[in-house]
Write an enzyme that holds these catalytic residues in place. Structure first.
Site, PDB file in Angstrom:
ATOM      1  CB  SER A  97      -0.631  -0.001   1.558  1.00 47.35           C
ATOM      2  OG  SER A  97      -1.447   1.189   1.432  1.00 47.35           O
ATOM      3  CE1 TYR A 128      -4.054  -2.115   5.161  1.00 48.76           C
ATOM      4  CE2 TYR A 128      -3.277  -0.144   5.122  1.00 48.76           C
ATOM      5  CZ  TYR A 128      -3.723  -1.162   3.935  1.00 48.76           C
ATOM      6  OH  TYR A 128      -3.558  -1.299   2.886  1.00 48.76           O
TER       7      TYR A 128
END
Length: 230
Positions: free
Chosen positions: A141, A154
């Site tokens: 990401s 995350y």
């Protein structure tokens, strides 16, 4: 077709980026092993792939469990005889300040995003090395390159994905291509559960970049992290 007679495992293949990747790989001729926890959803994707004239099997698996991953890999090899591509896409996120994040939430994010990726790679990679070729694409990401407030756990998990990608690429240099894809915000169920806006980046955009890395003439150096922001 560039990927005809190749077999790809796609984790988290029931929706979002995973589902789009299953379809995009099938369009290039690949047979698909679609895996996730929801039987109904992976059966739907399997049917879509088969309607395209490709062969597909759907395997339910909790990637946090080693036995589930071993079983998935064994079934894929038993059915297709080989695994040429692994797309580690399954992921979860928690959006809250670190001090409000429970230990259980931390464990869940790390188990799915890092342990699951490790286990899948750990059990697929020896098969690829024995055959002398293969491609592994790990979905990280933009939050794995730059920390984002309220996404600390995350972000940490996606930083780990990039580290694993770069390290494994060095270990298997010249034998198996290992890559990371780092998208920005993507219009998926997970993103919508975290934010109220709808990003312009679609799952199909990310899937197209994943497929490029899987093609024989991708030309991208193993260990690379490919950003996808638009």
């Amino acid at each position: 077709m560039e990927l005809e007679n190749k077999t790809a495992i796609v984790t988290g293949g029931s929706r979002g980026i995973g589902k789009a990747t299953c379809i995009a790989l099938a369009e290039k001729g690949a047979n698909i092993v679609v895996t996730a926890r929801s039987r109904d959803e992976i059966d739907e994707v399997r049917n879509m792939v088969e309607d395209m004239g490709r062969e597909s099997i759907a395997i339910t698996a909790n990637l946090r469990e080693r036995s589930n991953v071993e079983n998935m890999v064994e079934k894929a090899i038993d059915h297709f005889g080989a695994i040429d591509i692994l797309v580690n896409n399954a992921g979860v996120a928690v959006k809250k300040p670190l001090v409000e994040t429970s230990v259980e939430e931390f464990d869940t994010v790390m188990d799915v995003n890092v342990r699951g990726l490790f286990l899948c790679t750990r059990y697929v990679l020896p098969h690829m090395l024995e055959r002398g070729h293969g491609t592994i694409v790990n979905v990280s990401s933009g939050a794995g390159k730059t920390g984002i407030g309220q996404l600390s756990v995350y972000s940490a998990s996606k930083f780990a994905v990039i580290g694993l990608t770069e390290s494994v690429a060095q270990e298997v240099s010249g034998k198996v291509g290992v890559y990371a894809v780092c998208p920005g915000g993507v219009d998926t169920d997970m993103y919508r559960s975290l934010y109220h806006n709808i990003p312009s980046l679609k799952p199909e955009d990310v899937a197209a970049n994943i497929v490029k890395l899987c093609l024989p003439d991708s030309g991208t150096a193993s260990g690379s992290c490919v950003t996808v922001y638009s």
